[in-house]
Write an enzyme that holds these catalytic residues in place. Structure first.
Site, PDB file in Angstrom:
ATOM      1  CB  SER A 154       0.776 -60.881  35.922  1.00  0.00           C
ATOM      2  OG  SER A 154      -0.010 -60.738  36.467  1.00  0.00           O
ATOM      3  CE1 TYR A 167       4.352 -60.863  39.420  1.00  0.00           C
ATOM      4  CE2 TYR A 167       2.218 -60.175  39.077  1.00  0.00           C
ATOM      5  CZ  TYR A 167       3.135 -61.551  39.164  1.00  0.00           C
ATOM      6  OH  TYR A 167       2.743 -62.314  37.947  1.00  0.00           O
ATOM      7  CE  LYS A 171       5.633 -60.929  36.483  1.00  0.00           C
ATOM      8  NZ  LYS A 171       6.793 -61.530  35.074  1.00  0.00           N
TER       9      LYS A 171
END
Length: 306
Positions: A154, A167, A171
């Site tokens: 991401s 997150y 990622k």
């Protein structure tokens, strides 16, 4: 369906395939001739309340198209779950040609409010999940002498984003893991690549809207369909991508990007070495012009998708 299919006789495992990007990849893989293991834990966005109904629904869709698929409800965050889904692929279809590590959860929160549990849970699914599934798949792919691993990273990790320390860490870790897999497994013709997808999905639907700018950004994202990610993912799974490994792509609507990877951008040298004062007076003033701005993803991808 056409007679010539780019993924004929391939077997692909797609995690988190009960909806959104994973579902689109699974269905398009079947259209392209692959047999598909549709994995989904059926959990809510934060990883709770499990049910295998969503995976079975995608299998039914694929079978209606004349394709072959099986549903799997194992947990990517558990090594035994990853081994079980890989075994299901080989039991059902005899081999495993590609894995798409797509499963994910979100527990967004500003860092100073983030709990250990919420940091750990997101890392377990995204980063550990990618490790677990890839590790189990590598056993089969090494025996075959071929395989492709496709991982979802991401721009939250590659560039940065607010309130996503868990997150973003996971990622960016996935991108580093992918490079290591590409290096370590190349002798067995196993490829490893990443995609940073822009698409409106269950995960992005949780973005908090607390300003007109955020609302505008979210409205733009609604136009980015998960189906747009599948062609790049399935290209990477195909034999056409035999010479593509260790790369990071981003897909935003009809745009495909090759993302940079960290390399030195500027250097300074001092024959007599450095002390605190010389670093402050000479090194940093020379390097500062090349500092990376404190951007978030929306700053870097600031134009409307086409």
């Amino acid at each position: 369906m056409s007679d010539m299919k780019s993924l004929d006789k391939k077997v692909i495992l797609v995690t988190g395939a009960g909806g959104g990007i994973g579902r689109s990849i699974a269905i398009e893989a079947a259209r392209a001739g692959a047999a598909v293991v549709v994995n989904d834990l059926g959990a809510t966005l934060d990883g709770r309340n499990e049910s295998s109904a969503s995976a079975q629904a995608v299998v039914s869709e694929i079978e209606k198209l004349g394709g072959r698929a099986v549903a799997n409800g194992d947990d990517v965050s558990e090594p035994e779950g990853a081994k079980a889904m890989v075994k299901q692929a080989t039991d059902a279809f005899g081999r495993l040609d590609a894995v798409v590590n797509n499963a994910g959860i979100l527990r967004d929160c500003f860092f100073h409010k983030m709990t250990y549990e919420n940091f750990d849970a997101v890392l377990k699914v995204h980063l550990y999940g990618t490790f677990n599934v890839s590790h189990a798949a590598a056993v089969v792919m090494r025996e075959q002498g071929t395989g492709s691993m496709i991982h979802m990273t991401s721009t939250s990790g590659l560039v940065g984003n607010f309130a996503q320390a868990n997150y973003s860490s996971a990622k960016l870790g996935v991108a580093a893991l992918s490079k290591s897999l590409a290096l370590d497994l190349q002798r067995w013709n196993i490829r490893s690549n990443c995609i940073a997808p822009f698409a409106w999905s269950r995960m992005t639907s949780s973005i908090k809207v607390d300003s007109p700018e955020q609302e505008e950004r979210v409205n733009r994202m609604r136009e980015m369909k998960p189906e747009k990610i599948a062609p790049v993912a399935l290209y990477l799974a195909s034999d056409e991508a035999a010479d593509t490994t260790g790369q990071i792509f981003a897909v935003r609507n009809n745009e495909i990007f090759l993302m940079s990877q960290p390399r030195p951008v500027r250097s300074v040298h001092r024959d007599e070495g450095w002390d605190i004062d010389s670093v402050a007076r000479h090194a940093i003033p020379s390097l500062k012009a090349s500092y990376i701005p404190l951007d978030v993803s929306a700053d870097v991808f600031s134009w409307d998708p086409v």
